[in-house]
Design a protein around this motif. Sequence first.
Motif, PDB file in Angstrom:
ATOM      1  N   MET A  13      -5.600  -4.960  -1.080  1.00  0.00           N
ATOM      2  CA  MET A  13      -6.332  -3.711  -1.262  1.00  0.00           C
ATOM      3  C   MET A  13      -7.743  -3.981  -1.708  1.00  0.00           C
ATOM      4  N   GLN A  54       1.200   4.074  -2.879  1.00  0.00           N
ATOM      5  CA  GLN A  54       0.894   5.467  -2.573  1.00  0.00           C
ATOM      6  C   GLN A  54       2.038   6.389  -2.992  1.00  0.00           C
ATOM      7  N   ARG A  85       0.823  -1.211   0.000  1.00  0.00           N
ATOM      8  CA  ARG A  85       0.000   0.000   0.000  1.00  0.00           C
ATOM      9  C   ARG A  85       0.858   1.262   0.000  1.00  0.00           C
ATOM     10  N   CYS A 127      -2.969  -1.822  -8.914  1.00  0.00           N
ATOM     11  CA  CYS A 127      -2.385  -1.575  -7.596  1.00  0.00           C
ATOM     12  C   CYS A 127      -0.946  -2.072  -7.497  1.00  0.00           C
TER      13      CYS A 127
END
Length: 139
Positions: free
Chosen positions: A139, A55, A51, A101
């Motif tokens: 996610m 980001q 994650r 992702c």
Amino acid sequence: MPKIKTSRVKYPGGWELIEPTIRELDAKMREAENDTHDGKRKCEALWPIFRISHQRSRYIYDLYYRRKEISKELYEFCLDQGYADRNLIAKWKKPGYERLCCLRCIQTRDHNFATTCVCRVPKHLREEKRLCQRHTAGM
């Protein structure tokens, strides 16, 4: 006498604008890496790392391609220094991969029946009441 190599990196112009966010994400990454993995599955322990990596890469991608707030020199510097994932950003630039992702989601060898991850299926085609958390990125 041999030259002494220093480890100083020359930061390009505009670095001071993105440095606080990059440092904050680096601190979160260190915290996620050092977090205890007691009671978690092996894949669950990696989810926070995926994650934060996503980001950080998305932040640099948005600054360069969407908002056009950083220079090409600073963008290349961030990729070369490992602040963003070059391969993931290359996929984001292709149509149909904007919401990807991680790169593991499109590798068919990591999934049953040589398919891809559920994140590649459009939301309107997914089963409605089925809650699915992906094994690879969480996610």
